[in-house]
Design a protein around this motif. Structure first.
Motif, PDB file in Angstrom:
ATOM      1  N   ARG A  88       0.823  -1.211   0.000  1.00  0.00           N
ATOM      2  CA  ARG A  88       0.000   0.000   0.000  1.00  0.00           C
ATOM      3  C   ARG A  88       0.864   1.271   0.000  1.00  0.00           C
ATOM      4  N   ILE A  92       0.478   4.410  -2.524  1.00  0.00           N
ATOM      5  CA  ILE A  92       0.240   5.791  -2.098  1.00  0.00           C
ATOM      6  C   ILE A  92       1.209   6.743  -2.784  1.00  0.00           C
ATOM      7  N   THR A 241       4.538   2.105   5.294  1.00  0.00           N
ATOM      8  CA  THR A 241       3.144   2.006   4.852  1.00  0.00           C
ATOM      9  C   THR A 241       2.193   2.670   5.840  1.00  0.00           C
ATOM     10  N   ASP A 242       2.409   2.437   7.121  1.00  0.00           N
ATOM     11  CA  ASP A 242       1.537   3.009   8.151  1.00  0.00           C
ATOM     12  C   ASP A 242       1.574   4.534   8.104  1.00  0.00           C
ATOM     13  N   THR A 245       0.097   5.942   4.829  1.00  0.00           N
ATOM     14  CA  THR A 245      -1.364   5.800   4.848  1.00  0.00           C
ATOM     15  C   THR A 245      -1.991   6.909   5.687  1.00  0.00           C
ATOM     16  N   GLN A 249      -4.277   9.985   4.337  1.00  0.00           N
ATOM     17  CA  GLN A 249      -5.610  10.124   4.932  1.00  0.00           C
ATOM     18  C   GLN A 249      -5.810  11.557   5.431  1.00  0.00           C
TER      19      GLN A 249
END
Length: 256
Positions: A88, A92, A241-242, A245, A249
């Protein structure tokens, strides 16, 4: 602490026209790939089975003198990558490229995930693991994995050694990639991100240092302290990734 920092970084991104993402092994950690010097490192400060540092085993000189040694560890690295794909975080960055078209990626990774997800304006400074070429003739091939290779592999055309199109320790960086990087750094970036890399190589830490000197925004995403941690404006402590993300967001939630 990360929440407030994320919001500030998102605000800066909303105004940026040129962004550089520098990515290292931590970028692919969420794809199941091990890092090499960081947390969960494949060769984190330990000697190889040959009782030599990995930097020696994976050196251009070792390839010349004992190609079977170098290829043993190339195979081990490829085995760790085998069957894995982009995550992910890579997606992104691709979406950010669509949002900010003049976004560039400088990656140390040889797994090809940025290319696989469709990223453009990509500088793969260390090459790609699955692109092989003969050290003697013009033979080239791209393979899906190393499963069917005889180690060390020989060229089917001339019988000489075949190697991956990657930069081994002690070898020069590809001039074409360096030329593109130099040109883009000369143009300058509004923001520079360092993601999942220890930044031990000067050409990886230099873009952060240059951005700092030019008073441009610098951001690091990493669970550990690195060579550039003391230089950046914002540190997001966590996995690639965290953090990406959460950052993406933030931008979407706030209409930035």
């Amino acid at each position: 602490m990360n929440t407030a920092t994320l919001h500030k970084v998102a605000q800066h991104m909303a105004q940026a026209e040129r962004v550089l993402f520098i990515t290292g092994a931590g970028m692919s950690a969420d794809s199941g790939l091990p890092t090499y010097r960081g947390i969960g490192g494949l060769y984190n400060g330990r000697l190889t089975a040959h009782h030599i540092p990995i930097e020696v085993a994976l050196s251009g000189q070792m390839l010349l003198t004992s190609p079977e040694v170098t290829w043993q560890y190339l195979y081990e690295i490829e085995q760790a990558c085998r069957g894995a794909s982009y995550n992910r975080g890579h997606e992104i960055i691709k979406e950010i490229q669509e949002y900010i078209p003049d976004t560039w990626i400088l990656t140390q990774n040889i797994d090809g995930f940025h290319r696989q997800v469709g990223c453009e304006k990509l500088i793969e400074i260390h090459g790609r693991l699955y692109d092989l070429f003969c050290t003697y003739c013009d033979y080239k091939v791209t393979v899906e994995n190393y499963l069917h290779l005889h180690i060390p592999p020989k060229c089917p055309k001339c019988g000489h050694l075949v190697r991956p199109d990657v930069v081994l320790f002690g070898e020069m960086l590809p001039s074409s990639a360096l030329s593109v990087l130099t040109k883009q750094l000369t143009k300058g970036f509004d923001m520079v991100f360092s993601i999942g890399t220890t930044s031990v190589f000067p050409y990886i830490s230099a873009p952060v240092q240059m951005a700092r000197q030019q008073k441009r925004i610098t951001v690091e995403i990493n669970p550990s302290t690195t060579e550039v941690s003391h230089l950046v404006d914002y540190r997001l402590v966590g996995g690639a990734t965290d953090m990406l993300t959460q950052l993406w967001q933030q931008m979407n939630d706030n209409g930035l």
